[in-house]
Design a protein around this motif. Structure first.
Motif, short mmCIF file in Angstrom:
data_model
loop_
_atom_site.label_atom_id
_atom_site.label_comp_id
_atom_site.label_asym_id
_atom_site.label_seq_id
_atom_site.Cartn_x
_atom_site.Cartn_y
_atom_site.Cartn_z
N GLN A 46 35.05 7.13 14.09
CA GLN A 46 35.53 7.72 15.33
C GLN A 46 36.19 9.08 15.10
N LEU A 47 36.97 9.18 14.03
CA LEU A 47 37.58 10.48 13.73
C LEU A 47 36.49 11.49 13.38
N ALA A 48 35.53 11.09 12.57
CA ALA A 48 34.44 11.99 12.20
C ALA A 48 33.70 12.51 13.44
N ALA A 49 33.53 11.65 14.43
CA ALA A 49 32.82 12.04 15.66
C ALA A 49 33.57 13.10 16.45
N ARG A 50 34.86 13.26 16.19
CA ARG A 50 35.67 14.24 16.92
C ARG A 50 35.87 15.53 16.14
N LEU A 51 35.33 15.59 14.93
CA LEU A 51 35.46 16.78 14.09
C LEU A 51 34.15 17.57 14.09
N PRO A 52 34.22 18.87 13.77
CA PRO A 52 32.97 19.63 13.62
C PRO A 52 32.09 18.96 12.55
N GLU A 53 30.79 19.10 12.70
CA GLU A 53 29.84 18.35 11.87
C GLU A 53 30.09 18.48 10.37
N ASP A 54 30.28 19.68 9.86
CA ASP A 54 30.44 19.80 8.41
C ASP A 54 31.73 19.14 7.92
N PHE A 55 32.79 19.15 8.75
CA PHE A 55 34.03 18.48 8.36
C PHE A 55 33.91 16.97 8.55
N ALA A 56 33.11 16.55 9.51
CA ALA A 56 32.84 15.12 9.68
C ALA A 56 32.13 14.58 8.44
N LEU A 57 31.16 15.33 7.94
CA LEU A 57 30.45 14.90 6.73
C LEU A 57 31.39 14.84 5.53
N LEU A 59 34.60 14.12 5.67
CA LEU A 59 35.40 12.92 5.88
C LEU A 59 34.59 11.67 5.54
N LEU A 60 33.32 11.66 5.89
CA LEU A 60 32.47 10.48 5.66
C LEU A 60 31.98 10.36 4.22
N ASN A 61 32.10 11.42 3.44
CA ASN A 61 31.70 11.41 2.02
C ASN A 61 32.90 11.82 1.19
N PRO A 62 33.91 10.95 1.14
CA PRO A 62 35.20 11.33 0.59
C PRO A 62 35.25 11.43 -0.93
N LEU A 63 36.32 12.07 -1.39
CA LEU A 63 36.67 12.01 -2.80
C LEU A 63 37.09 10.57 -3.07
N GLN A 64 36.91 10.11 -4.29
CA GLN A 64 37.24 8.72 -4.60
C GLN A 64 38.72 8.56 -4.89
N SER A 65 39.25 7.45 -4.45
CA SER A 65 40.64 7.09 -4.70
C SER A 65 40.68 5.62 -5.06
N ALA A 66 41.30 5.30 -6.18
CA ALA A 66 41.35 3.91 -6.63
C ALA A 66 42.23 3.05 -5.74
N GLU A 67 43.20 3.68 -5.08
CA GLU A 67 44.13 2.96 -4.22
C GLU A 67 44.62 3.91 -3.13
N PRO A 68 45.11 3.35 -2.04
CA PRO A 68 45.69 4.22 -1.01
C PRO A 68 46.91 4.95 -1.57
N LEU A 69 46.94 6.23 -1.41
CA LEU A 69 48.05 7.02 -1.95
C LEU A 69 49.18 7.11 -0.94
N PRO A 70 50.41 6.90 -1.40
CA PRO A 70 51.54 7.17 -0.50
C PRO A 70 51.57 8.66 -0.19
#
Length: 131
Positions: A46-57, A59-70
């Motif tokens: 839903q957030l990706a759908a509200r962003l410009p296409e290149d920024f949506a992509l 968001l949808l192809n993120p950097l990897q994170s082993a755990e949620p960062l504080p």
């Protein structure tokens, strides 16, 4: 409603007080790539759908994170990905991008986003901290 690319970058540029659109684009790409690693499912879509296409992509192809960062580690990770950044400048970058993303998301979706993140992200999104 999806923000146009220029409008999104103009908002990030203004909030981050960047000298160029390229600086705001660099910050947006890094911050959204890191954020994408923390969001899942329909909320991320839903957030990706509200962003410009290149920024949506991004968001949808993120950097990897082993755990949620504080929040403090999220800012440090941002500093690590932006050449020449310090934790202070990265905090500024994160705030500029996430507050713009929060505006694009709207209150309901932002609430869902914050539920997926560790405590303390409200301030990074430019929201008052809930008690």
């Amino acid at each position: 409603m999806t923000l146009r690319r220029e409008a999104f970058l103009d908002q990030v540029k203004e909030r981050g007080e960047y000298g160029t659109v390229e600086e705001s684009e660099r910050a947006a790409r890094v911050v959204l790539a890191l954020l994408g690693a923390h969001l899942v499912g329909e909320v991320r879509a839903q957030l990706a759908a509200r962003l410009p296409e290149d920024f949506a992509l991004t968001l949808l192809n993120p950097l990897q994170s082993a755990e949620p960062l504080p929040p403090d580690r999220f800012v440090r990770a941002t500093a690590a990905w932006i050449e020449g950044a310090t934790e202070q400048t990265a905090a500024w970058d994160v705030s500029a991008v996430l507050s713009t993303a929060a505006d694009a998301a709207g209150d309901d979706l932002l609430g869902q986003i914050l539920l997926q993140l560790p405590a303390g992200y409200e301030l990074l999104f430019g929201c008052p901290q809930t008690t």
